[in-house]
Enzyme design. Structure first.
Site, PDB file in Angstrom:
ATOM      1  N   TRP A  52      -5.375   1.904  -2.643  1.00  0.00           N
ATOM      2  CA  TRP A  52      -5.644   3.076  -2.269  1.00  0.00           C
ATOM      3  C   TRP A  52      -4.887   4.143  -2.580  1.00  0.00           C
ATOM      4  O   TRP A  52      -5.324   5.265  -2.285  1.00  0.00           O
ATOM      5  CB  TRP A  52      -6.898   3.503  -1.538  1.00  0.00           C
ATOM      6  CG  TRP A  52      -6.272   2.513  -0.556  1.00  0.00           C
ATOM      7  CD1 TRP A  52      -7.206   1.171   0.037  1.00  0.00           C
ATOM      8  CD2 TRP A  52      -6.016   3.159   0.764  1.00  0.00           C
ATOM      9  NE1 TRP A  52      -6.107   0.812   1.357  1.00  0.00           N
ATOM     10  CE2 TRP A  52      -5.509   2.129   1.582  1.00  0.00           C
ATOM     11  CE3 TRP A  52      -5.238   4.400   0.983  1.00  0.00           C
ATOM     12  CZ2 TRP A  52      -4.994   2.739   2.703  1.00  0.00           C
ATOM     13  CZ3 TRP A  52      -4.520   4.564   2.327  1.00  0.00           C
ATOM     14  CH2 TRP A  52      -4.297   3.678   2.550  1.00  0.00           C
TER      15      TRP A  52
ATOM     16  N   LYS B  81      -8.407  -5.205 -10.518  1.00  0.00           N
ATOM     17  CA  LYS B  81      -9.159  -3.969  -9.839  1.00  0.00           C
ATOM     18  C   LYS B  81      -8.363  -3.118  -8.923  1.00  0.00           C
ATOM     19  O   LYS B  81      -7.450  -3.386  -7.693  1.00  0.00           O
ATOM     20  CB  LYS B  81      -9.233  -5.971  -8.866  1.00  0.00           C
ATOM     21  CG  LYS B  81     -10.511  -5.643  -8.266  1.00  0.00           C
ATOM     22  CD  LYS B  81     -10.548  -6.160  -6.444  1.00  0.00           C
ATOM     23  CE  LYS B  81     -10.309  -5.610  -5.434  1.00  0.00           C
ATOM     24  NZ  LYS B  81     -10.400  -4.544  -4.877  1.00  0.00           N
ATOM     25  N   PRO B  82      -9.517  -2.705  -9.135  1.00  0.00           N
ATOM     26  CA  PRO B  82      -9.012  -1.025  -7.717  1.00  0.00           C
ATOM     27  C   PRO B  82      -9.694  -1.204  -6.178  1.00  0.00           C
ATOM     28  O   PRO B  82      -9.806  -2.121  -6.855  1.00  0.00           O
ATOM     29  CB  PRO B  82      -9.497   0.150  -8.612  1.00  0.00           C
ATOM     30  CG  PRO B  82     -10.420   0.011  -9.013  1.00  0.00           C
ATOM     31  CD  PRO B  82     -10.642  -1.326  -9.663  1.00  0.00           C
TER      32      PRO B  82
ATOM     33  N   GLU C  20       3.796  -6.503  -4.228  1.00  0.00           N
ATOM     34  CA  GLU C  20       4.519  -5.297  -3.937  1.00  0.00           C
ATOM     35  C   GLU C  20       3.748  -4.490  -2.082  1.00  0.00           C
ATOM     36  O   GLU C  20       3.003  -5.020  -1.892  1.00  0.00           O
ATOM     37  CB  GLU C  20       4.852  -4.217  -4.374  1.00  0.00           C
ATOM     38  CG  GLU C  20       5.896  -3.210  -3.784  1.00  0.00           C
ATOM     39  CD  GLU C  20       5.111  -2.437  -3.033  1.00  0.00           C
ATOM     40  OE1 GLU C  20       5.237  -2.380  -2.551  1.00  0.00           O
ATOM     41  OE2 GLU C  20       4.764  -0.675  -3.896  1.00  0.00           O
TER      42      GLU C  20
ATOM     43  N   CYS D 115       3.753   2.801   1.513  1.00  0.00           N
ATOM     44  CA  CYS D 115       4.435   1.457   1.564  1.00  0.00           C
ATOM     45  C   CYS D 115       5.726   1.412   2.294  1.00  0.00           C
ATOM     46  O   CYS D 115       6.186   1.209   3.275  1.00  0.00           O
ATOM     47  CB  CYS D 115       4.252   0.477   1.482  1.00  0.00           C
ATOM     48  SG  CYS D 115       4.834   0.895  -0.617  1.00  0.00           S
TER      49      CYS D 115
ATOM     50  N   GLU E 255       3.303  -1.743  11.064  1.00  0.00           N
ATOM     51  CA  GLU E 255       3.538  -0.987   9.442  1.00  0.00           C
ATOM     52  C   GLU E 255       1.831  -0.097  10.285  1.00  0.00           C
ATOM     53  O   GLU E 255       0.726  -0.894  10.124  1.00  0.00           O
ATOM     54  CB  GLU E 255       2.937  -1.252   7.956  1.00  0.00           C
ATOM     55  CG  GLU E 255       2.544  -0.741   7.584  1.00  0.00           C
ATOM     56  CD  GLU E 255       2.530  -1.137   6.025  1.00  0.00           C
ATOM     57  OE1 GLU E 255       2.013  -2.223   5.482  1.00  0.00           O
ATOM     58  OE2 GLU E 255       3.034  -0.493   4.887  1.00  0.00           O
TER      59      GLU E 255
ATOM     60  N   PHE F  19       0.796   2.695   9.121  1.00  0.00           N
ATOM     61  CA  PHE F  19       0.168   3.561   7.367  1.00  0.00           C
ATOM     62  C   PHE F  19      -0.435   5.019   8.079  1.00  0.00           C
ATOM     63  O   PHE F  19      -2.021   4.533   6.865  1.00  0.00           O
ATOM     64  CB  PHE F  19      -0.844   3.257   6.662  1.00  0.00           C
ATOM     65  CG  PHE F  19      -0.301   2.581   5.277  1.00  0.00           C
ATOM     66  CD1 PHE F  19       0.986   1.632   4.928  1.00  0.00           C
ATOM     67  CD2 PHE F  19      -1.280   3.086   4.295  1.00  0.00           C
ATOM     68  CE1 PHE F  19       1.052   1.767   3.102  1.00  0.00           C
ATOM     69  CE2 PHE F  19      -1.001   2.807   2.635  1.00  0.00           C
ATOM     70  CZ  PHE F  19       0.233   1.973   2.429  1.00  0.00           C
TER      71      PHE F  19
HETATM   72  P1  ADP Z   1      -5.038  -2.238   3.104  1.00  0.00           P
HETATM   73  O1  ADP Z   1      -5.339  -2.981   3.902  1.00  0.00           O
HETATM   74  O2  ADP Z   1      -4.088  -1.242   3.009  1.00  0.00           O
HETATM   75  O3  ADP Z   1      -6.335  -1.498   3.045  1.00  0.00           O
HETATM   76  P2  ADP Z   1      -5.118  -4.858   1.079  1.00  0.00           P
HETATM   77  O4  ADP Z   1      -4.215  -5.329   1.601  1.00  0.00           O
HETATM   78  O5  ADP Z   1      -7.029  -4.769   2.353  1.00  0.00           O
HETATM   79  O6  ADP Z   1      -4.504  -3.086   1.333  1.00  0.00           O
HETATM   80  O7  ADP Z   1      -5.762  -4.084  -0.426  1.00  0.00           O
HETATM   81  C1  ADP Z   1      -5.628  -3.821  -1.321  1.00  0.00           C
HETATM   82  C2  ADP Z   1      -6.510  -4.249  -2.470  1.00  0.00           C
HETATM   83  O8  ADP Z   1      -5.997  -5.661  -2.377  1.00  0.00           O
HETATM   84  C3  ADP Z   1      -7.559  -3.554  -2.194  1.00  0.00           C
HETATM   85  O9  ADP Z   1      -7.325  -3.522  -3.728  1.00  0.00           O
HETATM   86  C4  ADP Z   1      -7.867  -4.745  -1.979  1.00  0.00           C
HETATM   87  O10 ADP Z   1      -9.394  -4.785  -1.981  1.00  0.00           O
HETATM   88  C5  ADP Z   1      -7.900  -5.925  -1.810  1.00  0.00           C
HETATM   89  N1  ADP Z   1      -8.073  -7.207  -1.468  1.00  0.00           N
HETATM   90  C6  ADP Z   1      -8.224  -7.618  -0.376  1.00  0.00           C
HETATM   91  N2  ADP Z   1      -8.452  -8.623   0.007  1.00  0.00           N
HETATM   92  C7  ADP Z   1      -8.104  -9.446  -0.613  1.00  0.00           C
HETATM   93  C8  ADP Z   1      -8.248 -10.678  -1.206  1.00  0.00           C
HETATM   94  N3  ADP Z   1      -9.008 -11.625   0.034  1.00  0.00           N
HETATM   95  N4  ADP Z   1      -8.234 -11.308  -2.474  1.00  0.00           N
HETATM   96  C9  ADP Z   1      -7.332 -10.561  -3.140  1.00  0.00           C
HETATM   97  N5  ADP Z   1      -7.116  -8.986  -3.214  1.00  0.00           N
HETATM   98  C10 ADP Z   1      -7.704  -8.472  -1.916  1.00  0.00           C
END
Ligand code: ADP
Length: 499
Positions: free
Chosen positions: A166, A190-191, A266, A300, A397, A399
């Site tokens: 995001w 998937k955003p 990443e 990041c 981290e 953030f």
């Molecule tokens: P943050 O902790 O910075 O929110 P995330 O790693 O949780 O970052 O999220 C990055 C992306 O990964 C988002 O699009 C989120 O919806 C997705 N995401 C979160 N959990 C999962 C999962 N178990 N499997 C695949 N994608 C995921």
């Protein structure tokens, strides 16, 4: 709706036109009919209710991408045709820059002026970069032996799942999608659930540009449902993920336990900026502050551990704190503002938790250290000193807009302490001494090293991590190759005396 830009001028906040999933070239409701809220971090108000994809919706999106890959025109077009369509897509992004920038501002709390001046033009630019590469994908000709002639083909890998974060919604969308498109792949994107708006808007632009149905599908929804389904899907050939290290591990596990799809991760960072005695202090203070606080520290690559050589430590820190005190936090539509709100309540509370942890573990708070006491998820730019290398704020981290300053004596000490992290995404080296710059840049274990600059990225600079910051590269020609696979074709030469 309008928002004041601080000079009295009004910026039009766009009407939210796209709130449905984008599958096979159509905006559709989710099968369950469920929707989730996307929230404006400036006001904590709901902006829109967005269709929530679940497993069945992701299945449909993957099916559309599979059909588009196996039987559709995109991978079969002459590459020059993909190039032409991608160039049109980039032009449409430029033409709609203001609306896109406003969407990322209300959804993510990003500075409008920066998104407009940096994120959106950079997104269009990198689509053009990869458009230009589309018709330059070549294999090699090999003379294997006297009886066999061979060549290699670089073929698109197939259906790609892009799971994106995001913090840079439009920019990261483009740096995932553009090389995959150029390679001839089809995809399901998937955003992040916090920032679905610009991806849906971009889907419409892709359609207007002439990208065929099924090539780009967008599934808005949550990570543990929609994201996890992509990662474990038997018909997705590759997943490219940007996000946290914890979720990266889950994505890799899901890939391993399903069809062994290729994975590119990443992940997080906790990057050092090393400042040597010889620098122009005023200039590097600005660089360091921006390196840690830009985009409210939601990067990041944020340079959160700033190592300062002892000769300039006191002067440097005094100037850093003075600048941080003058750093303007407020409505991200105001061009005088340097820092908007954190993306959501969860991140806001997490950052405040880290700040409290820093205080409890004995770091000295030099400035900031609390929320801004106003509506929205605003946090003061925060600087800690006397941070031991093993304190939570130095190892994890965060953030958010939180920086730790540390004093060091020698080059060897700086290298050792900078590398004392599980992460290895980026590093900054600030010195005019070429010897030191060369020595330290070789010794640092990180995927990107910036010397006398920080946060410089471009379409041609490969970007990715060492260690637990992940593997695989976005941007640069490396990222095009991660969407290609090599097929070797050997041909017998029948009049060879050896057959
Ligand atoms: P943050 O902790 O910075 O929110 P995330 O790693 O949780 O970052 O999220 C990055 C992306 O990964 C988002 O699009 C989120 O919806 C997705 N995401 C979160 N959990 C999962 C999962 N178990 N499997 C695949 N994608 C995921």
């Amino acid at each position: 709706m309008t928002s004041s830009n601080g000079n009295g001028a009004k910026i039009q906040i766009p009407e939210i036109k796209f709130t449905k999933l984008f599958i096979n070239g159509q905006f559709v409701d989710s099968i369950s009919g469920k929707r989730f809220e996307t929230v404006d971090p400036r006001t904590e108000d709901v902006i829109a209710n967005i269709a929530e994809a679940d497993k069945e919706d992701v299945d449909l999106a993957v099916k559309a991408a599979r059909e588009a890959f196996d039987n559709g025109p995109w991978p079969r077009f002459p590459a020059s045709m993909r190039r032409t369509i991608m160039l049109k897509f980039a032009d449409l992004i430029d033409e709609n820059a203001e609306e896109l920038a406003a969407l990322d501002t209300i959804d993510a709390g990003k500075l409008y002026s920066h998104v407009l001046a940096v994120d959106i033009p950079m997104a269009a630019d990198l689509i053009r970069y990869f458009a230009g590469a589309a018709d330059k994908i070549h294999g090699a000709t090999l003379k294997m032996s006297s009886e066999t002639q061979a060549y290699t083909l670089c073929e698109p890998i197939g259906v790609v799942g892009h799971i994106i974060p995001w913090n840079f919604p439009t920019y990261v969308f483009s740096f995932k999608v553009a090389p995959a498109m150029a390679a001839g792949c089809t995809m399901v994107v998937k955003p992040a659930e916090q920032t679905p708006l610009s991806a849906l808007y971009l889907a419409n632009l892709a359609k207007l540009a002439g990208i065929p149905d099924g090539v780009v599908n967008i599934v808005t929804g949550y990570g543990h449902t929609a994201g996890a389904t992509i990662a474990s899907h038997m018909d997705v050939d590759k997943v490219s993920f940007t996000g946290s290290t914890e979720v990266g591990r889950l994505v890799m596990q899901a890939a391993a336990m399903s069809n062994l799809k290729q994975v590119c991760l990443e992940l997080g960072g906790n990057s050092p900026i090393i400042v040597f005695d010889d620098v122009d202090v005023d200039k590097i203070v600005d660089l360091a502050l921006n390196g840690a606080m830009y985009n409210k520290g939601e990067m990041c690559v944020a340079g959160t551990r700033v190592f300062i050589q002892e000769g300039i430590y006191d002067t440097f820190v005094a100037k850093l704190v003075a600048k941080a005190n003058a750093w303007v936090v407020g409505d991200p539509f105001d061009p005088n503002v340097q820092q908007g709100p954190q993306v959501d309540k969860k991140q806001y509370e997490r950052i405040l938790w880290f700040i409290e942890k820093g205080k409890k573990e004995g770091a000295t708070l030099l400035t900031g250290g609390k929320s801004c006491n106003r509506k929205g998820y605003y946090i003061e730019p925060t600087i800690f000193a006397d941070v031991a290398d093993n304190m939570t704020i130095a190892t994890e981290e965060i953030f958010g807009p939180v920086m730790s300053v540390m004093k060091f004596k020698t080059v060897e000490e700086a290298i050792k302490r900078a590398n004392a992290t599980k992460y290895g995404l980026a590093a900054g080296i600030m010195t005019n001494n070429l010897n030191i710059a060369n020595t330290v840049s070789r010794a640092i274990k990180a995927g990107v090293v910036w010397i006398n600059c920080y946060l410089s990225l471009g379409p041609d600079l490969p970007f990715g991590g060492y260690k637990m910051s992940g593997f695989g590269r976005d941007l640069g020609m490396e990222s095009l190759h991660k969407y290609l696979q090599v097929k070797s074709v050997a041909t017998a030469i029948y009049d060879s005396p050896w057959l």
